[in-house]
Design an enzyme around this catalytic site. Structure first.
Site: not given
Ligand SMILES: *Cc1c(COP(=O)(O)O)cnc(C)c1O
Length: 379
Positions: A123, A190, A214
């Site tokens: 990511w 993030d 998540k």
């Molecule tokens: C799943 C995830 C993403 C991507 O998320 P989307 O909402 O599918 O774009 C980005 N960063 C992390 C840490 C993730 O776990």
């Protein structure tokens, strides 16, 4: 004597009953995302989908500008501010597009000349790729050569970057930065897969964002926390929808927001508050992780995949020890028969990944541990 017809009827009734019991077998959800949510969050959201606030209309059928919906957004924002003790001068917004769209919006809005990224996984790498479209990108450190099995520690960040971007929890590799870093430059994180899993000092960040699916809500909404004074500085024209100011100014109502996902986020935020807030979430996360990692370390069949000090409390990755490699598929089947769901590791790590977000129960973790112990005895 009973007729063939009667026999058949009884048989099909028994079959129906059997199917019903089967489908009720307890499932333990370890999916990495979209992932487990508290049952009451799902049920309350489902109820509102049938009849929103007793209006006779579904949550799916009302205008986002209906007078009943604004309080949903307001309460969700207020709860985020309360749970994270967000200081004055920050805005909380809900967007579509997932965390992946933020990979682009962050540099669009914040990268003036140069940005720094800590490369701790897939990511982070994807976030970096987007930033390169907007300016110079410095990779302050990377553990890519070691398949991201640790968080790089001894690195320095140039003083002259517009921000440093980190991924606090690496969902795929199972590493986590559980403390708020002290850096001299603006920090952007993030937090998609560990948001609301621990207390966070928001004042240390210019921006925190996360896709909801998540640890916050059903899929479809992204939460972004922004330091207001940092908006509008990038010397470029930003398309309206990609400009954070648009959404801050309109309170996430510039266009139609993802109504049902926001509602599910509200229910989950209420649940987090009712269950002791982020401090309690952190305590539960540690308890679950300590239990499962202890078993991974004890059990002769398994081993963890990442440096111990960087082990994630959210995504616990483990593989079969080399001499038991052949038992990977048999263990997967064995655990699946016992109700485990979603324990297959990401293809870039292999083995197993047990995701233990806020809604995960001690009972679920214990069920997995029991399966690991039984399987060890049989082998
Ligand atoms: C799943 C995830 C993403 C991507 O998320 P989307 O909402 O599918 O774009 C980005 N960063 C992390 C840490 C993730 O776990």
């Amino acid at each position: 004597m009973r007729s063939l017809k009667q026999h058949l009827r009884e048989y099909s009734q028994a079959q129906l009953y059997f199917n019903k019991i089967q489908s009720k077998m307890k499932k333990y959800n370890f999916n990495a995302g979209p992932s487990m949510l508290p049952r009451e969050v799902i049920e309350n959201t489902a109820k509102q989908c049938l009849d929103f606030n007793g209006s006779g209309l579904s949550l799916m059928e009302i205008s986002h500008r209906a007078k009943d919906f604004q309080p949903v957004v307001d309460e969700a924002v207020a709860l985020i501010k309360e749970l994270y003790q967000v200081p004055e001068g920050y805005s909380v917004i809900f967007l579509g597009g997932g965390a992946s769209l933020e990979f682009c919006m962050i540099p669009y809005n914040f990268l003036i000349k140069k940005a720094a990224y800590l490369n701790t996984g897939t990511w982070a790498k994807k976030a970096m790729k987007e930033a390169k479209l907007f300016g110079e990108v410095v990779e302050v450190a990377s553990s890519a050569d070691a398949n991201y099995t640790f968080i790089p520690k001894d690195w320095t960040c140039p003083d002259d970057v517009d921000y440093l971007h980190i991924t606090t929890n690496n969902t795929i590799y199972g590493t986590e930065i559980r403390k708020d870093l002290d850096v001299k430059v603006p920090l952007i994180a993030d937090m998609s897969s560990d948001i609301f899993s621990r207390p966070v000092d928001v004042s240390k960040y210019d921006c925190i964002y996360g896709g909801a699916q998540k640890n916050l809500a059903m899929a479809g909404v992204t939460v972004v926390i922004l330091k207001d004074e940092k908006l509008g500085r990038a010397p470029r024209q930003i398309p309206t929808m990609l400009d954070y100011r648009t959404h801050v100014e309109k309170g996430s109502m510039f266009n139609t927001p993802p109504v049902v996902p926001i509602y599910s986020a509200l229910e989950n935020l209420r649940w987090i508050k009712k269950n002791g807030g982020v401090e309690a979430m952190a305590k539960r996360a540690k308890e679950r992780a300590d239990m499962l990692y202890a078993e991974i370390d004890r059990n002769k069949l398994f081993r963890g995949t990442v440096a111990e000090e960087d082990r994630s409390y959210m995504n616990l990755c483990f593989v079969m020890n080399d001499e038991y490699k052949d038992l990977e598929k048999p263990f997967f089947d064995f655990a699946t028969e016992r109700g485990m769901v979603g324990i297959k590791g990401h293809r870039s790590v292999g083995g197993f990944r047990a995701s233990c977000y806020n809604a995960q129960t001690i009972e679920g973790v214990q069920a997995l541990i029991n399966a690991m112990q039984e399987f060890e005895k049989n082998n």
